[in-house]
Design an enzyme around this catalytic site. Sequence first.
Site: not given
Length: 555
Positions: A123-124, A210-211, A338, A453
Site C-alpha cells: 500500500g505504498a 509491493s510495499a 507491475d 500489479h
Amino acid sequence: MESLRAILFLLTLDLLSAAKLGVVQTEGGAVEGRSQSTGLFSRVDIFKGIPFADVPKRWEKPSPHPGWTGVLKATKYQERCLQVNLLQTKTQGSEDCLYLNIFVPQGSKLSTNLPVMVYLFGGAFLLGASNDLEVLGQSLYDGVELAERGNVIVVTVNYRVGTLGFLSSGDHRIPGNYGLWDQHAAISWVKRNIEKFGGNPDNMTIFGQSAGAASVSYQMLSPHSKGLFRRAITQSGVALSPWAHQRKPLSLLKKIASKVGCWRTDMDETFTCLRMTDPVGLTMAGKIDILLLLGKGVVMDLLELAPVVDGDFIPDEPSRLFSNAGQFDYMAGVNSMDGHIFAGVDVPSINQYKVNTTLSQVRGVLSGLIKERSGPALDEAMDLYSSTWGSVPDQALVKKTVADIETDFLFLVPTQIAVKLHAKHSRGARTFSYLFNMKTRIPGFPRWVEAEHAEDLQYLFGKPFSFAMAYFPRHRDLSEYMIKYWSNFARSGDPNTGESRVPVPWPRFTTALKSYLTINHQMKKSSVSYDLRADYVSFWTSTYSNQTQMTLNEE
C-alpha cells in the site's frame, strides 16, 4: 430407533471431524478464536485481532502489550492503523492498531510443528491493513485457503503507515521506520507464541507484496532480524526499489510540518508542535495530491513516505546490507506488468483505444525516470526500448513499451539486482527468481495487458476456490500451483520439495545461471528461462548507481 441411529451417526461424524484448538494461552493472556469447517475432516482455526504490542506512542518504537485478564474473544478484525483512504479524501483507522490474525489448518488431530508464513500487506507505505479489500465479507488476505491447501499456518499483521509510520527527521529526534519496527515486533511475537498454535517457531517465512515486499526485504537486511525467521518471499518490491527509500527525509518533514502549521526556524519547536498536533491532520498532511497524478509527471515521484537509513534498523544503504540477508532462503519475483497501472497514470493514452501514444511521450517517461531532459543515457534508453519496433511502430507495441519501462524501473530490475546480491552473499541459503505473467482479469484494459500489479494475490490466497463462480478452471490451476510452490518453499526452503507435487521443477538462481520460472496456468518445461531481461537490467543497474551513488556491482 431411527432417531437414535441419527443421533449416533451425528456423534460419530463429530468425533471423526477435524480437531479444534479452543482456548490458547499466549504471553499476554488466553485467546479463543473460531473454527471454520473446510471439509468433512478438515477445519481452519481462525484468530482475529490478537494484540502483539501496546498502543504505540507517536514516533516511538512499539512496546510490549501489558496483557489482559480472562479469555480474549479473537473473532473479529481490529481497526487498521490510522491512514488516508484510497481516494486521499479523508482518514480511517485508529492509533490503537497493532494486532495480528492467525489461520491454523486442522485435520483429525491437532496440528503441530507446522511451517509459519507471516504476511506483510502492501500500500505504498501509505495505506493498507491485514484485512484489506473485503469482498462479500472476506478479506483479500484471508488466510483460510492458503493455510488449508498448503498445510501451513498463515499470520497477517497490521503496522503503522503514512506520516505516523514513516515520517523521519533523518537524525535521532524522529529516526523513522516505525512501521518496520511494528513488523519486527509482530514477527518476534509470532516467534515467541506460535508453538502454542501448532506452529514451528524455527521454521518461519515472511512474505509480502509491493510495499509489503519491500518491507520483507528490509526485514532481511536489518541486523535486528538475525535468527528471527528462516525464509523470505518478496512479490513486486524490494528495498532497492526506487520508491522504497526516502533519501531526503528532513525536507519531507519540513513540508509536512508546514502543512499542519508547525514549521519553525527552531527545529526543536517544530518537533514539539508535531508531537502535539492532531493525528488526523498529520495523516492528511502525508496524502498524495490526486490532481498532480493526471499525466503531469512520474507518479513514483509523489510516493514520498518510505523507510530511511536510520543507523539502527537500517544502518546503511540497503545495497550494502545483503551480507545480513545471506542467512535466509529467498524467493523473489514480479508481475509482468507491475508498472502498467502507474504508466497509465503517467501516459493515459496507453489505455485509450482511439488515442495514439507518441514517441515524445515515451521519451518523456524515460526522461522523468532518468532525471535527464537530454543526454547519452536518455538516447541509450530510447534506442534500447524502441529496438523491437521496426520502421513503422505498431501502436499496441508502443503502448506496451511504456508499461514495460515503468515495470522495469520500479519493480523488475531492482528485484533482479536483489536476487543477484542475495545469491552473491548467500551463506548456504537458496535463491529463487520468478516472473508471474497470467493475463489480466481486469475488464476494459487493452489485449496486450498481462499481469497487473497485485493480481498475483488473488491466486496465492486461493480466491478461485473461495469464490469459484467468479473464476474459470485455469484460474484454479494457477492458484493451486502458486500455493504449492509457496508452501513448499515455506516448509523446506525449496519450492520443489514439500508435501505438494509441483507442475515444473524450479531451478535455483545462481550468479552463473540466473534462472527464473515463468508462472501462469500453463506450466511446462519451457517455463524455465535464464537471465531475465538482461539488457534492460544492465542499463538500469548502471542508471541506479549513477542516480543514488549506490554500489550495485552484483558480479
